[in-house]
Design a protein around this motif. Structure first.
Motif, PDB file in Angstrom:
ATOM      1  N   ASN A 172      50.245   8.893  50.677  1.00  0.00           N
ATOM      2  CA  ASN A 172      48.922   9.490  50.846  1.00  0.00           C
ATOM      3  C   ASN A 172      47.945   8.415  51.316  1.00  0.00           C
ATOM      4  OD1 ASN A 172      46.908  11.409  50.747  1.00  0.00           O
ATOM      5  ND2 ASN A 172      47.153  11.863  48.577  1.00  0.00           N
ATOM      6  N   SER A 173      46.803   8.829  51.829  1.00  0.00           N
ATOM      7  CA  SER A 173      45.796   7.890  52.315  1.00  0.00           C
ATOM      8  C   SER A 173      44.817   7.471  51.230  1.00  0.00           C
ATOM      9  CB  SER A 173      45.022   8.513  53.486  1.00  0.00           C
ATOM     10  OG  SER A 173      44.402   9.710  53.072  1.00  0.00           O
ATOM     11  N   VAL A 219      44.207  10.977  42.223  1.00  0.00           N
ATOM     12  CA  VAL A 219      43.978  11.030  40.780  1.00  0.00           C
ATOM     13  C   VAL A 219      44.035  12.462  40.227  1.00  0.00           C
ATOM     14  CG1 VAL A 219      42.308  10.495  38.955  1.00  0.00           C
ATOM     15  CG2 VAL A 219      42.720   8.852  40.799  1.00  0.00           C
ATOM     16  N   PRO A 220      43.435  13.470  40.888  1.00  0.00           N
ATOM     17  CA  PRO A 220      43.510  14.832  40.330  1.00  0.00           C
ATOM     18  C   PRO A 220      44.945  15.364  40.209  1.00  0.00           C
ATOM     19  CG  PRO A 220      41.791  14.708  41.985  1.00  0.00           C
ATOM     20  CD  PRO A 220      42.565  13.417  42.062  1.00  0.00           C
ATOM     21  N   PHE A 233      55.350   9.456  36.931  1.00  0.00           N
ATOM     22  CA  PHE A 233      55.015   8.945  38.255  1.00  0.00           C
ATOM     23  C   PHE A 233      54.586   7.492  38.167  1.00  0.00           C
ATOM     24  CE2 PHE A 233      51.414  11.046  36.344  1.00  0.00           C
ATOM     25  CZ  PHE A 233      50.389  10.123  36.483  1.00  0.00           C
ATOM     26  N   GLN A 234      54.737   6.824  39.288  1.00  0.00           N
ATOM     27  CA  GLN A 234      54.303   5.437  39.423  1.00  0.00           C
ATOM     28  C   GLN A 234      53.536   5.339  40.732  1.00  0.00           C
ATOM     29  OE1 GLN A 234      57.415   2.527  39.414  1.00  0.00           O
ATOM     30  NE2 GLN A 234      55.999   0.824  39.571  1.00  0.00           N
ATOM     31  N   THR A 235      52.357   4.749  40.685  1.00  0.00           N
ATOM     32  CA  THR A 235      51.498   4.653  41.858  1.00  0.00           C
ATOM     33  C   THR A 235      51.368   3.205  42.303  1.00  0.00           C
ATOM     34  OG1 THR A 235      50.239   6.561  41.080  1.00  0.00           O
ATOM     35  CG2 THR A 235      49.205   5.198  42.750  1.00  0.00           C
ATOM     36  N   THR A 236      51.487   3.003  43.613  1.00  0.00           N
ATOM     37  CA  THR A 236      51.336   1.674  44.199  1.00  0.00           C
ATOM     38  C   THR A 236      50.434   1.775  45.417  1.00  0.00           C
ATOM     39  OG1 THR A 236      53.597   1.140  43.543  1.00  0.00           O
ATOM     40  CG2 THR A 236      52.572  -0.299  45.184  1.00  0.00           C
ATOM     41  N   GLN A 237      49.431   0.917  45.473  1.00  0.00           N
ATOM     42  CA  GLN A 237      48.603   0.844  46.673  1.00  0.00           C
ATOM     43  C   GLN A 237      49.256  -0.147  47.618  1.00  0.00           C
ATOM     44  OE1 GLN A 237      44.500  -0.289  46.107  1.00  0.00           O
ATOM     45  NE2 GLN A 237      43.947   0.376  48.161  1.00  0.00           N
ATOM     46  N   VAL A 238      49.709   0.347  48.768  1.00  0.00           N
ATOM     47  CA  VAL A 238      50.431  -0.473  49.731  1.00  0.00           C
ATOM     48  C   VAL A 238      49.457  -1.167  50.689  1.00  0.00           C
ATOM     49  CG1 VAL A 238      52.170  -0.418  51.553  1.00  0.00           C
ATOM     50  CG2 VAL A 238      52.413   1.048  49.559  1.00  0.00           C
ATOM     51  N   GLU A 239      48.444  -0.427  51.125  1.00  0.00           N
ATOM     52  CA  GLU A 239      47.385  -0.936  51.988  1.00  0.00           C
ATOM     53  C   GLU A 239      46.091  -0.255  51.550  1.00  0.00           C
ATOM     54  OE1 GLU A 239      48.191  -0.649  56.176  1.00  0.00           O
ATOM     55  OE2 GLU A 239      50.277  -1.238  55.926  1.00  0.00           O
ATOM     56  N   ASP A 240      44.975  -0.627  52.169  1.00  0.00           N
ATOM     57  CA  ASP A 240      43.696  -0.019  51.802  1.00  0.00           C
ATOM     58  C   ASP A 240      43.734   1.505  51.894  1.00  0.00           C
ATOM     59  OD1 ASP A 240      42.559  -2.457  51.259  1.00  0.00           O
ATOM     60  OD2 ASP A 240      41.517  -2.619  53.186  1.00  0.00           O
ATOM     61  N   ASP A 241      44.446   2.012  52.888  1.00  0.00           N
ATOM     62  CA  ASP A 241      44.483   3.458  53.112  1.00  0.00           C
ATOM     63  C   ASP A 241      45.899   4.029  53.002  1.00  0.00           C
ATOM     64  OD1 ASP A 241      45.497   2.320  55.389  1.00  0.00           O
ATOM     65  OD2 ASP A 241      44.331   3.555  56.774  1.00  0.00           O
ATOM     66  N   GLU A 242      46.744   3.380  52.209  1.00  0.00           N
ATOM     67  CA  GLU A 242      48.102   3.898  52.003  1.00  0.00           C
ATOM     68  C   GLU A 242      48.518   3.706  50.553  1.00  0.00           C
ATOM     69  OE1 GLU A 242      52.689   3.332  53.540  1.00  0.00           O
ATOM     70  OE2 GLU A 242      51.049   2.685  54.843  1.00  0.00           O
ATOM     71  N   TRP A 243      48.820   4.825  49.917  1.00  0.00           N
ATOM     72  CA  TRP A 243      49.248   4.862  48.523  1.00  0.00           C
ATOM     73  C   TRP A 243      50.614   5.501  48.445  1.00  0.00           C
ATOM     74  CZ3 TRP A 243      46.085   3.349  44.317  1.00  0.00           C
ATOM     75  CH2 TRP A 243      44.811   2.925  44.669  1.00  0.00           C
ATOM     76  N   HIS A 244      51.500   4.956  47.625  1.00  0.00           N
ATOM     77  CA  HIS A 244      52.822   5.523  47.383  1.00  0.00           C
ATOM     78  C   HIS A 244      52.876   5.963  45.931  1.00  0.00           C
ATOM     79  CE1 HIS A 244      55.023   3.244  50.843  1.00  0.00           C
ATOM     80  NE2 HIS A 244      53.969   3.927  51.264  1.00  0.00           N
TER      81      HIS A 244
END
Length: 78
Positions: A43-44, A48-49, A61-72
């Motif tokens: 996702n960009s 959170v919702p 779930f596990q969330t990782t911010q890969v770049e400023d506008d890319e989340w896995h």
């Protein structure tokens, strides 16, 4: 439409290029999860919702911010 691909263990769903609301695509992919696979949601922004929805559906779930506008977000069943 979002791009998706499937492997034996992880399905990838990139919702960044979906026109409109991606929630239906995400829920459809989650409904196809089994104990032996997971979903990698791309996702960009940090969705959170979505976290409350995932918890109510019995997912972890596990969330990782890969770049400023890319989340896995890796989603699997508990």
């Amino acid at each position: 439409m979002g791009s998706s691909e499937t492997t034996d263990e992880t399905r990838r769903l990139d919702v960044r290029d979906i026109d409109g609301e991606p929630f239906g695509h995400i829920m459809s992919a989650i409904s196809e999860l089994s104990a032996s696979n997971s979903l990698l949601l791309v996702n960009s922004f940090e969705p959170v919702p979505l976290y409350d929805v995932l918890e109510r559906r019995g997912c972890e779930f596990q969330t990782t911010q890969v770049e400023d506008d890319e989340w896995h977000i890796t989603v699997s069943l508990k």
